[in-house]
Design an enzyme around this catalytic site. Sequence first.
Site, PDB file in Angstrom:
ATOM      1  N   CYS A 113     -89.369  49.112 -23.205  1.00 37.90           N
ATOM      2  CA  CYS A 113     -88.528  49.252 -22.301  1.00 37.90           C
ATOM      3  C   CYS A 113     -89.432  49.390 -20.761  1.00 37.90           C
ATOM      4  O   CYS A 113     -88.906  49.174 -19.848  1.00 37.90           O
ATOM      5  CB  CYS A 113     -87.716  50.339 -22.262  1.00 37.90           C
ATOM      6  N   HIS A 235     -85.825  53.182 -15.136  1.00 35.45           N
ATOM      7  CA  HIS A 235     -85.331  52.504 -16.429  1.00 35.45           C
ATOM      8  C   HIS A 235     -84.176  53.237 -16.887  1.00 35.45           C
ATOM      9  O   HIS A 235     -83.848  54.530 -16.847  1.00 35.45           O
ATOM     10  CB  HIS A 235     -86.291  52.517 -17.706  1.00 35.45           C
ATOM     11  N   ASN A 265     -78.580  50.709 -22.179  1.00 37.20           N
ATOM     12  CA  ASN A 265     -79.867  50.662 -22.194  1.00 37.20           C
ATOM     13  C   ASN A 265     -80.326  49.185 -22.359  1.00 37.20           C
ATOM     14  O   ASN A 265     -79.889  48.756 -23.468  1.00 37.20           O
ATOM     15  CB  ASN A 265     -80.699  51.561 -23.042  1.00 37.20           C
TER      16      ASN A 265
HETATM   17  O1  UT7 Z   1     -85.382  53.307 -23.423  1.00 38.90           O
HETATM   18  C1  UT7 Z   1     -86.058  54.288 -24.276  1.00 38.90           C
HETATM   19  C2  UT7 Z   1     -85.265  54.485 -25.652  1.00 38.90           C
HETATM   20  N1  UT7 Z   1     -84.480  55.687 -25.817  1.00 38.90           N
HETATM   21  C3  UT7 Z   1     -84.149  56.722 -24.905  1.00 38.90           C
HETATM   22  O2  UT7 Z   1     -84.504  56.856 -23.758  1.00 38.90           O
HETATM   23  C4  UT7 Z   1     -83.179  57.863 -25.667  1.00 38.90           C
HETATM   24  C5  UT7 Z   1     -83.801  59.060 -25.283  1.00 38.90           C
HETATM   25  N2  UT7 Z   1     -83.048  60.255 -25.887  1.00 38.90           N
HETATM   26  C6  UT7 Z   1     -81.760  60.399 -25.682  1.00 38.90           C
HETATM   27  O3  UT7 Z   1     -81.076  59.920 -24.604  1.00 38.90           O
HETATM   28  C7  UT7 Z   1     -80.965  61.473 -26.271  1.00 38.90           C
HETATM   29  O4  UT7 Z   1     -82.044  62.294 -27.110  1.00 38.90           O
HETATM   30  C8  UT7 Z   1     -79.916  60.904 -27.274  1.00 38.90           C
HETATM   31  C9  UT7 Z   1     -78.774  60.436 -26.475  1.00 38.90           C
HETATM   32  C10 UT7 Z   1     -80.141  59.831 -28.170  1.00 38.90           C
HETATM   33  C11 UT7 Z   1     -79.347  62.305 -28.160  1.00 38.90           C
HETATM   34  O5  UT7 Z   1     -79.024  63.288 -27.193  1.00 38.90           O
HETATM   35  P1  UT7 Z   1     -79.366  64.670 -27.612  1.00 38.90           P
HETATM   36  O6  UT7 Z   1     -78.970  65.602 -26.634  1.00 38.90           O
HETATM   37  O7  UT7 Z   1     -80.943  64.718 -27.820  1.00 38.90           O
HETATM   38  O8  UT7 Z   1     -78.746  65.057 -28.913  1.00 38.90           O
HETATM   39  P2  UT7 Z   1     -79.377  65.335 -30.482  1.00 38.90           P
HETATM   40  O9  UT7 Z   1     -80.082  63.994 -31.062  1.00 38.90           O
HETATM   41  O10 UT7 Z   1     -79.646  66.656 -30.341  1.00 38.90           O
HETATM   42  O11 UT7 Z   1     -77.942  65.413 -31.198  1.00 38.90           O
HETATM   43  C12 UT7 Z   1     -76.997  66.322 -30.986  1.00 38.90           C
HETATM   44  C13 UT7 Z   1     -76.007  66.205 -32.092  1.00 38.90           C
HETATM   45  C14 UT7 Z   1     -76.509  66.028 -33.519  1.00 38.90           C
HETATM   46  O12 UT7 Z   1     -75.451  66.740 -34.269  1.00 38.90           O
HETATM   47  P3  UT7 Z   1     -76.140  68.291 -34.992  1.00 38.90           P
HETATM   48  O13 UT7 Z   1     -77.253  67.956 -35.540  1.00 38.90           O
HETATM   49  O14 UT7 Z   1     -76.035  69.011 -33.712  1.00 38.90           O
HETATM   50  O15 UT7 Z   1     -74.880  68.558 -35.764  1.00 38.90           O
HETATM   51  C15 UT7 Z   1     -76.326  64.542 -33.610  1.00 38.90           C
HETATM   52  O16 UT7 Z   1     -75.976  64.329 -35.134  1.00 38.90           O
HETATM   53  O17 UT7 Z   1     -75.010  65.078 -31.642  1.00 38.90           O
HETATM   54  C16 UT7 Z   1     -74.787  64.392 -32.736  1.00 38.90           C
HETATM   55  N3  UT7 Z   1     -74.916  62.934 -32.708  1.00 38.90           N
HETATM   56  C17 UT7 Z   1     -73.652  62.266 -32.122  1.00 38.90           C
HETATM   57  N4  UT7 Z   1     -72.385  62.810 -32.288  1.00 38.90           N
HETATM   58  C18 UT7 Z   1     -71.534  62.110 -31.914  1.00 38.90           C
HETATM   59  C19 UT7 Z   1     -75.784  61.992 -32.263  1.00 38.90           C
HETATM   60  N5  UT7 Z   1     -75.387  60.786 -31.842  1.00 38.90           N
HETATM   61  C20 UT7 Z   1     -74.114  61.068 -31.774  1.00 38.90           C
HETATM   62  C21 UT7 Z   1     -73.073  60.279 -31.569  1.00 38.90           C
HETATM   63  N6  UT7 Z   1     -71.695  60.435 -31.423  1.00 38.90           N
HETATM   64  N7  UT7 Z   1     -73.247  59.057 -31.049  1.00 38.90           N
END
Ligand code: UT7
Length: 312
Positions: A113, A235, A265
């Site tokens: 990215c 980004h 993204n």
């Molecule tokens: O270009 C660079 C590339 N990437 C990025 O910039 C991404 C950087 N990271 C992020 O944007 C965030 O960390 C995410 C959007 C990927 C995730 O958000 P988060 O607030 O860090 O959530 P999490 O990973 O802690 O997940 C929270 C919960 C989990 O469930 P449990 O374990 O609490 O039961 C996940 O399984 O949300 C769940 N979850 C979802 N639920 C519904 C993860 N993805 C999804 C989804 N829909 N799509």
Amino acid sequence: MFNTGILSIGSYIPKKKLTNFDLEKILDTTNEWIIERTGIKERYIVEEEKASDMALKAVENMLEKRIVKKEEIEMIILSTATSDYNGYPSTACILQSKLELKDIPCFDITAACSGLIYAISIANAYIKSGIYKKILVVGVEKNSDILDWNDRNTAVLFGDGATAIVVSSDSKNIIQNIETSSNGENYKVLIVDPFIKMEGKEVFKYAVKEGSRLIEKSLNKLKLSKEDISMYIPHQANIRIIDGISKKLKINKKLFYSNVEKFGNTSSASIGIALDEVIKKELLNVNSKVVLFAFGAGLSSGIVLFEYNEKI
Ligand code: UT7
């Protein structure tokens, strides 16, 4: 040493729209979760097109502005994680052939990215040293090809798109500072093998910390204050990352441009697509100082600070 600047820009977004509601049908996710955790509402994906096709359309979009003539392009640097062929040839060479440009050097770079910023930094160095005057920089991603459509952690985040920028010594939009940086010890938190796998929280923390650090470093070098910047164009990965950086730096979040809601993204295309939109909306005035910054796999990061003085 020659001055360098951003002379012209174009972009391309594919036609097929994929909304959060479409994703609800194929994944265990909800529109509410995606909007609340990322700010994304929809994204666009290609059907038949390859990266080089999208790149060509972004370049054609730029050429339509008639600021740069195709024949003036002296080099192509293309950033992508989704080249037409695995390994080689470079997508830059395929683009060269589609543009019918003969006898110029063309190559791809891999910086995820942050790729557009890295490519601009390479172009900047060539131009500053006087080797070339006009270099085409392209950021193009067919993320839909490397997504595991069963993985809700990643499938909801990305979209496809392309951007084309000409970096040149003939531009008044002078690049005043560029910083690039990498953090290889964390390479495992975001990999493509063969699909995107990500430890989202780790990337999130890095993005906020590194984005803030680079902005401060760049401003300090130029002895500028945060208020001297008219617009920050980050980004586009997650609105919460962008808000996190504005909060950490105590900069009004209205100064941070975001279109992640519409496109998701688009990796190394995202900053160019956002800058192009800012130009189309005429949000910049003469003398506006603009900060472009990126973070991504590697882990890698980069920043370009330029002053906007003429239409691109
Ligand atoms: O270009 C660079 C590339 N990437 C990025 O910039 C991404 C950087 N990271 C992020 O944007 C965030 O960390 C995410 C959007 C990927 C995730 O958000 P988060 O607030 O860090 O959530 P999490 O990973 O802690 O997940 C929270 C919960 C989990 O469930 P449990 O374990 O609490 O039961 C996940 O399984 O949300 C769940 N979850 C979802 N639920 C519904 C993860 N993805 C999804 C989804 N829909 N799509």
